[in-house]
Design a protein around this motif. Structure first.
Motif, PDB file in Angstrom:
ATOM      1  N   ASP A 157      18.358  32.974  18.930  1.00 27.89           N
ATOM      2  CA  ASP A 157      17.129  32.703  18.178  1.00 27.89           C
ATOM      3  C   ASP A 157      16.359  31.519  18.756  1.00 27.89           C
ATOM      4  O   ASP A 157      15.121  31.471  18.691  1.00 27.89           O
ATOM      5  CB  ASP A 157      17.443  32.432  16.711  1.00 27.89           C
ATOM      6  N   ALA A 158      17.093  30.566  19.330  1.00 29.11           N
ATOM      7  CA  ALA A 158      16.434  29.400  19.932  1.00 29.11           C
ATOM      8  C   ALA A 158      15.697  29.773  21.215  1.00 29.11           C
ATOM      9  O   ALA A 158      14.803  29.047  21.657  1.00 29.11           O
ATOM     10  CB  ALA A 158      17.459  28.303  20.224  1.00 29.11           C
ATOM     11  N   GLY A 159      16.091  30.903  21.815  1.00 32.90           N
ATOM     12  CA  GLY A 159      15.435  31.345  23.039  1.00 32.90           C
ATOM     13  C   GLY A 159      16.143  30.927  24.314  1.00 32.90           C
ATOM     14  O   GLY A 159      15.525  30.925  25.394  1.00 32.90           O
ATOM     15  N   VAL A 160      17.442  30.593  24.232  1.00 28.29           N
ATOM     16  CA  VAL A 160      18.194  30.222  25.434  1.00 28.29           C
ATOM     17  C   VAL A 160      18.228  31.415  26.388  1.00 28.29           C
ATOM     18  O   VAL A 160      18.526  32.546  25.983  1.00 28.29           O
ATOM     19  CB  VAL A 160      19.623  29.782  25.069  1.00 28.29           C
ATOM     20  N   SER A 161      17.934  31.171  27.654  1.00 29.63           N
ATOM     21  CA  SER A 161      17.784  32.273  28.608  1.00 29.63           C
ATOM     22  C   SER A 161      19.113  32.880  29.029  1.00 29.63           C
ATOM     23  O   SER A 161      19.190  34.086  29.304  1.00 29.63           O
ATOM     24  CB  SER A 161      17.021  31.798  29.846  1.00 29.63           C
ATOM     25  N   LYS A 162      20.164  32.077  29.101  1.00 32.96           N
ATOM     26  CA  LYS A 162      21.487  32.591  29.483  1.00 32.96           C
ATOM     27  C   LYS A 162      22.543  31.818  28.700  1.00 32.96           C
ATOM     28  O   LYS A 162      22.538  30.590  28.685  1.00 32.96           O
ATOM     29  CB  LYS A 162      21.727  32.418  30.982  1.00 32.96           C
ATOM     30  N   ILE A 163      23.462  32.560  28.062  1.00 36.30           N
ATOM     31  CA  ILE A 163      24.498  31.952  27.232  1.00 36.30           C
ATOM     32  C   ILE A 163      25.857  32.421  27.723  1.00 36.30           C
ATOM     33  O   ILE A 163      26.079  33.625  27.927  1.00 36.30           O
ATOM     34  CB  ILE A 163      24.314  32.341  25.750  1.00 36.30           C
ATOM     35  N   VAL A 164      26.763  31.477  27.910  1.00 33.39           N
ATOM     36  CA  VAL A 164      28.117  31.789  28.377  1.00 33.39           C
ATOM     37  C   VAL A 164      29.110  31.234  27.358  1.00 33.39           C
ATOM     38  O   VAL A 164      29.613  30.115  27.511  1.00 33.39           O
ATOM     39  CB  VAL A 164      28.383  31.204  29.779  1.00 33.39           C
ATOM     40  N   PRO A 165      29.387  31.972  26.290  1.00 38.14           N
ATOM     41  CA  PRO A 165      30.322  31.470  25.278  1.00 38.14           C
ATOM     42  C   PRO A 165      31.765  31.521  25.774  1.00 38.14           C
ATOM     43  O   PRO A 165      32.192  32.515  26.367  1.00 38.14           O
ATOM     44  CB  PRO A 165      30.110  32.435  24.108  1.00 38.14           C
ATOM     45  N   HIS A 166      32.500  30.450  25.524  1.00 41.63           N
ATOM     46  CA  HIS A 166      33.915  30.391  25.887  1.00 41.63           C
ATOM     47  C   HIS A 166      34.746  30.731  24.646  1.00 41.63           C
ATOM     48  O   HIS A 166      34.679  30.033  23.639  1.00 41.63           O
ATOM     49  CB  HIS A 166      34.287  28.993  26.371  1.00 41.63           C
ATOM     50  N   ILE A 167      35.527  31.786  24.733  1.00 44.36           N
ATOM     51  CA  ILE A 167      36.405  32.182  23.637  1.00 44.36           C
ATOM     52  C   ILE A 167      37.826  32.191  24.195  1.00 44.36           C
ATOM     53  O   ILE A 167      38.163  33.043  25.022  1.00 44.36           O
ATOM     54  CB  ILE A 167      36.044  33.570  23.054  1.00 44.36           C
ATOM     55  N   TYR A 168      38.615  31.220  23.764  1.00 44.35           N
ATOM     56  CA  TYR A 168      39.904  31.009  24.412  1.00 44.35           C
ATOM     57  C   TYR A 168      41.089  31.306  23.491  1.00 44.35           C
ATOM     58  O   TYR A 168      41.534  32.442  23.373  1.00 44.35           O
ATOM     59  CB  TYR A 168      39.975  29.578  24.964  1.00 44.35           C
ATOM     60  N   SER A 169      41.608  30.280  22.840  1.00 51.59           N
ATOM     61  CA  SER A 169      42.895  30.400  22.143  1.00 51.59           C
ATOM     62  C   SER A 169      42.879  31.440  21.039  1.00 51.59           C
ATOM     63  O   SER A 169      43.908  32.061  20.745  1.00 51.59           O
ATOM     64  CB  SER A 169      43.324  29.046  21.578  1.00 51.59           C
ATOM     65  N   SER A 170      41.741  31.659  20.406  1.00 57.87           N
ATOM     66  CA  SER A 170      41.687  32.583  19.273  1.00 57.87           C
ATOM     67  C   SER A 170      41.947  34.031  19.662  1.00 57.87           C
ATOM     68  O   SER A 170      42.295  34.856  18.806  1.00 57.87           O
ATOM     69  CB  SER A 170      40.327  32.489  18.574  1.00 57.87           C
ATOM     70  N   ILE A 171      41.799  34.370  20.945  1.00 55.04           N
ATOM     71  CA  ILE A 171      42.039  35.755  21.370  1.00 55.04           C
ATOM     72  C   ILE A 171      43.232  35.862  22.320  1.00 55.04           C
ATOM     73  O   ILE A 171      43.394  36.860  23.015  1.00 55.04           O
ATOM     74  CB  ILE A 171      40.780  36.380  22.008  1.00 55.04           C
ATOM     75  N   ILE A 172      44.055  34.828  22.320  1.00 51.60           N
ATOM     76  CA  ILE A 172      45.274  34.841  23.135  1.00 51.60           C
ATOM     77  C   ILE A 172      46.465  35.207  22.260  1.00 51.60           C
ATOM     78  O   ILE A 172      46.652  34.628  21.184  1.00 51.60           O
ATOM     79  CB  ILE A 172      45.502  33.477  23.809  1.00 51.60           C
TER      80      ILE A 172
END
Length: 246
Positions: free
Chosen positions: A207-222
């Motif tokens: 919604d803010a308009g960030v052009s590229k987003i790289v979310p880090h999802i680590y321990s919660s899906i291990i």
């Protein structure tokens, strides 16, 4: 260096960890290539050992390799830069003060190099004292727009915003996202992101308009028993992402 073909095709690219070569291949396939596969420098006894093993990770994932510090550990900054120079990965995780060294040793502009900045407790301001020595000193609080400008000066590609604590600091995160959008700078939210809060966090950045987003999802899906990232969870994150991007 070889660019992973799907990296630039989406506005969002996931970043997840891999605990083995096969796990890396599995999560890469589960994300249909829209992923950076994190391998932590902290897990290796030397640069030589890391380079040898990470080259295999890169081969198995079409160079969708993300060289990690390990929980943002500033003591790994120099090692990450040395590894990156030899492996030429798609993505490098760095503390704020290590960005310039990584970019210089890479010798090219294509690799994404993030710079770690931390919440300050004050929306619109961030802590840039995340390096080996500065992290032990008093926090260095600056306006987020200034932090982004400094990252640009050093050859950085994106803000790594850590530790977010999931949804605990959404007011601060919103200001970081807004500043990234205004300066057309990429954003990597990190810390406490899981399947339950992923969409909420991502929607703010979108919604803010960030052009590229790289979310880090680590321990919660291990998987806690095997230590492996669950490919089915990565596939679910991709599904949610595709819904958000519609």
């Amino acid at each position: 260096m070889k660019l992973s073909p799907n990296f630039y095709r989406n506005r969002v690219c996931l970043n997840v960890l891999a605990a083995s070569h096969q796990n890396a291949r599995d999560v890469w396939q589960a994300a249909e290539g829209y992923v950076l596969v994190g391998v932590l420098s902290k897990n290796y006894p030397s640069v030589h050992a890391a380079v040898s093993d990470m080259r295999e990770y890169a081969r198995l994932t079409d160079n969708a390799l993300s060289v990690g510090l390990g929980a943002g550990d500033p003591k790994q900054s120099a090692m990450v830069s040395e590894i990156a120079a030899l492996v030429q990965p798609q993505h490098v995780n760095q503390v704020f003060t290590g960005v310039g060294t990584s970019r210089a040793l890479l010798g090219q502009q294509q690799t994404l190099v993030n710079g770690l900045i931390s919440p300050s407790g004050r929306p619109g301001w961030v802590n840039v004292a995340t390096g080996p020595l500065s992290a032990q000193a008093e926090p260095a609080l600056v306006p987020v727009a200034s932090a982004i400008a400094m990252l640009r000066d050093m050859g950085g590609s994106s803000v790594k915003y850590y530790p977010m604590g999931g949804t605990a600091r959404l007011d601060e995160f919103s200001e970081v996202a807004r500043a990234c959008a205004q300066q057309d700078f990429w954003l990597e939210p990190t810390g406490g992101i899981d399947l339950a809060n992923y969409a909420t966090i991502m929607q703010i950045a979108l919604d803010a308009g960030v052009s590229k987003i790289v979310p880090h999802i680590y321990s919660s899906i291990i998987d806690p028993e095997t230590g492996l990232t669950r490919p089915q969870d990565v596939a679910e994150l991709l599904r949610v992402t595709q819904q958000l991007l519609k």
